[in-house]
Design an enzyme around this catalytic site. Structure first.
Site, mmCIF file in Angstrom:
data_model
loop_
_atom_site.group_PDB
_atom_site.id
_atom_site.type_symbol
_atom_site.label_atom_id
_atom_site.label_comp_id
_atom_site.label_asym_id
_atom_site.label_seq_id
_atom_site.Cartn_x
_atom_site.Cartn_y
_atom_site.Cartn_z
ATOM 1 N N HIS A 1 58.589 -9.640 31.818
ATOM 2 C CA HIS A 1 57.969 -10.722 31.041
ATOM 3 C C HIS A 1 57.924 -10.325 29.576
ATOM 4 O O HIS A 1 57.724 -9.166 29.241
ATOM 5 C CB HIS A 1 56.571 -11.072 31.559
ATOM 6 C CG HIS A 1 55.671 -9.890 31.745
ATOM 7 N ND1 HIS A 1 55.766 -9.037 32.816
ATOM 8 C CD2 HIS A 1 54.669 -9.408 30.978
ATOM 9 C CE1 HIS A 1 54.864 -8.084 32.707
ATOM 10 N NE2 HIS A 1 54.182 -8.280 31.597
ATOM 11 N N GLN B 1 52.970 -1.478 31.419
ATOM 12 C CA GLN B 1 53.336 -2.627 32.260
ATOM 13 C C GLN B 1 52.431 -2.659 33.486
ATOM 14 O O GLN B 1 52.323 -1.672 34.208
ATOM 15 C CB GLN B 1 54.807 -2.526 32.710
ATOM 16 C CG GLN B 1 55.267 -3.763 33.487
ATOM 17 C CD GLN B 1 56.727 -3.705 33.920
ATOM 18 O OE1 GLN B 1 57.362 -2.636 33.880
ATOM 19 N NE2 GLN B 1 57.260 -4.829 34.342
ATOM 20 N N ASP C 1 48.888 -16.761 29.012
ATOM 21 C CA ASP C 1 48.322 -15.556 29.617
ATOM 22 C C ASP C 1 46.840 -15.810 29.920
ATOM 23 O O ASP C 1 46.121 -16.384 29.099
ATOM 24 C CB ASP C 1 48.473 -14.383 28.636
ATOM 25 C CG ASP C 1 48.255 -13.039 29.294
ATOM 26 O OD1 ASP C 1 49.179 -12.225 29.307
ATOM 27 O OD2 ASP C 1 47.132 -12.799 29.804
ATOM 28 N N ASN D 1 56.617 -4.796 27.778
ATOM 29 C CA ASN D 1 56.263 -3.487 28.344
ATOM 30 C C ASN D 1 57.089 -3.179 29.596
ATOM 31 O O ASN D 1 57.288 -4.052 30.438
ATOM 32 C CB ASN D 1 54.781 -3.469 28.713
ATOM 33 C CG ASN D 1 53.890 -3.732 27.514
ATOM 34 O OD1 ASN D 1 54.206 -3.324 26.406
ATOM 35 N ND2 ASN D 1 52.778 -4.423 27.728
#
Ligand code: 5GP
Ligand code: ZN
Length: 147
Positions: free
Chosen positions: A113, A107, A44, A100
């Site tokens: 994801h 989200q 990330d 999420n």
């Protein structure tokens, strides 16, 4: 249970403008920890903690409501493998698997994801929720509604 499967609720579509479709399929380069036919696991860019990773399906499913069961199960399986490897290699003390769905749930990228967020003692993050209260009537109402 005779419930509708998530993937039967809405049909999925390929989204050519989706950034996670492009990353997952290698059109946009990413720091990849793992890749197979169906998934890519990337770091990330705005990590909650050191090593924060995302499990991305290579096909476009917007959220848990659209993704077929086997794809969702596969994502969790890979999340588990990444978590175990992080424990060994990054010496993590714990992990949050977070996923999420919908704006209300936080989200921000509408391509399914799974977050793999490694945790360290005193890492200063707070990913847990504030416990609320529920009356007996509310709890009973939910059980009834979910039948
Ligand atoms: P969400 O809020 O939708 O559950 O999570 C989206 C995550 O994707 C965020 O943690 C954000 O930092 C990450 N993210 C957004 N855009 C990019 C990108 O272009 N590359 C990478 N590696 N991560 C991204
Ligand atoms: Zn996508």
């Amino acid at each position: 249970m005779p419930w509708k499967k998530a993937a039967e609720m809405e049909t999925t579509m390929k989204d050519t403008n989706c950034i996670f479709c492009k990353i997952a399929n290698g059109e946009i380069p990413s720091r990849t920890l793992y890749e197979d036919e169906r998934y890519r696991v990337i770091l990330d860019l705005g990590p909650a903690t050191k090593g924060h990773a995302l499990v991305l399906p290579k096909e476009h499913f917007a959220s848990i409501y659209e993704i077929p069961e086997d794809w969702a199960a596969g994502a969790v399986k890979i999340g588990q493998q990444i978590a175990v490897r992080m424990k060994e290699r990054l010496h993590t003390d714990g992990v949050n698997l977070v996923q999420n769905n919908g704006e209300a749930a936080g989200q921000t990228v509408p391509h399914f994801h799974l977050h793999v967020i490694p945790r360290y003692q005193n890492d200063g993050q707070h990913i847990l929720w504030k416990p609320g209260k529920a009356s007996d009537a509310e709890l009973d109402e939910i059980v009834e509604a979910m039948k």
